[in-house]
Enzyme design. Sequence first.
Site, PDB file in Angstrom:
ATOM      1  NE  ARG A 227      27.277  27.791 -35.033  1.00 24.61           N
ATOM      2  CZ  ARG A 227      27.140  26.556 -34.537  1.00 24.61           C
ATOM      3  NH1 ARG A 227      27.783  26.206 -33.447  1.00 24.61           N
ATOM      4  NH2 ARG A 227      26.343  25.690 -35.150  1.00 24.61           N
ATOM      5  CG  HIS A 228      34.885  25.958 -30.993  1.00 25.05           C
ATOM      6  ND1 HIS A 228      34.478  24.729 -30.540  1.00 25.05           N
ATOM      7  CD2 HIS A 228      36.242  25.905 -31.085  1.00 25.05           C
ATOM      8  CE1 HIS A 228      35.533  23.954 -30.355  1.00 25.05           C
ATOM      9  NE2 HIS A 228      36.615  24.644 -30.674  1.00 25.05           N
ATOM     10  N   PRO A 229      32.426  24.628 -32.998  1.00 25.03           N
ATOM     11  CG  PRO A 229      33.455  22.638 -33.664  1.00 25.03           C
ATOM     12  CD  PRO A 229      33.669  24.123 -33.628  1.00 25.03           C
TER      13      PRO A 229
END
Length: 394
Positions: A227-229
Amino acid sequence: MQRSLENVRVLDFTRVLAGPYCTMLLADMGAEVIKIERPGAGDDTRHFGPFQNGESGYFVYLNRGKKSMALDLKNPHAITAIKELVKESDVVVENFRPGVMKKLGLDYESLKELNPSIIYTSISGFGQYGPYSQRPAYDLVAQAMGGMTSITGHPDDPPTRSGASLGDMSAALYAVYGIMVALFHRERTGEGQLIDVAMTDSIFALLENNVMRYTVDRIVPERIGSRHPISSPFDIFQAQDGHVVIAVANESLFEKLAEVMNQPELIKDKRFCLDSLRTKNETELKAIIETWLSGYTVAEAVEMISKGGIPCSPILTIRDVCEDEHTKAREMLIQVDHPMAGKMKIPGNPVKLSQTPAIIKEASPILGEHTGQVLKDVLKWDWKRLQDLEEQEV
């Protein structure tokens, strides 16, 4: 058709991956790349698998379009030949540990006395200076020391190396970038220069916003899986028969996704109405999306989400990518004909130029195939002198 780097001669002292990939890209664009190899053994990758008819596919790919000279760098007659070639060359590329070329008398300071316009490129693990400059390194070390490994993988799993050699490949790309800039500078001034590229620097430069999260907010980024932060949903999601990648990085895309899912109420949900809130409540949002995806196959989900204008994809295997029609249309898998290995498919060049495209016609050279030709054609040495070199085991 004239190629971008025609009449640029490169002396290539590199081996394994970072250096050879750099000089391969130069050869693709028309540079004459003369690869200097050890007599009898050659580049280490000549002995790396997979093999076809006894020839390394690894070597064939990374050394396409080059010429090979087999010279013993411990022999003073070989050093003499190389110094004569430097006078007739534009670029030198090497990826030995710092100090090795100086011991051979082939460092930048020595060679620029022979050719002040020479562009000398050194690729190493930690660079030509700094506290760690003398440390040996491979890609695994570069990824770890550059910060990439610490943010790769899932939170409950050990740190993970990227699936490809990003340390080597990024260093190669930055080296090519440096060479192009240096050639442009030389075109205007006639002046050569030294280019120093470190694998660890190259990895660090790829970390993008992870560095700013630390320098600005003092947050130390950690492993968070795929996932993207800072954006959600931006992850890998489970469907009926496999996984789907969905990448939503703004409010408009989330609205489109909610419409595709036929759940418009998500748009006004206080947990998900802003990107920052979606990231904060990412676990709950992922559960909702995967419940919806459980009713569809990967192919069905990708078709629906793509039609909705949302970035998404299946996760392709290497076989899938090699056989994909888009890969073929982009000429990213090409065929070369090697005199020993025969026909072999290798990756193409990703830079598509309209006027001076990459032309990949020749496979990699046989070890020492062009030694005599280069000495005769470039340095105008006669056959008697070449025979003397053979007798002296140069």
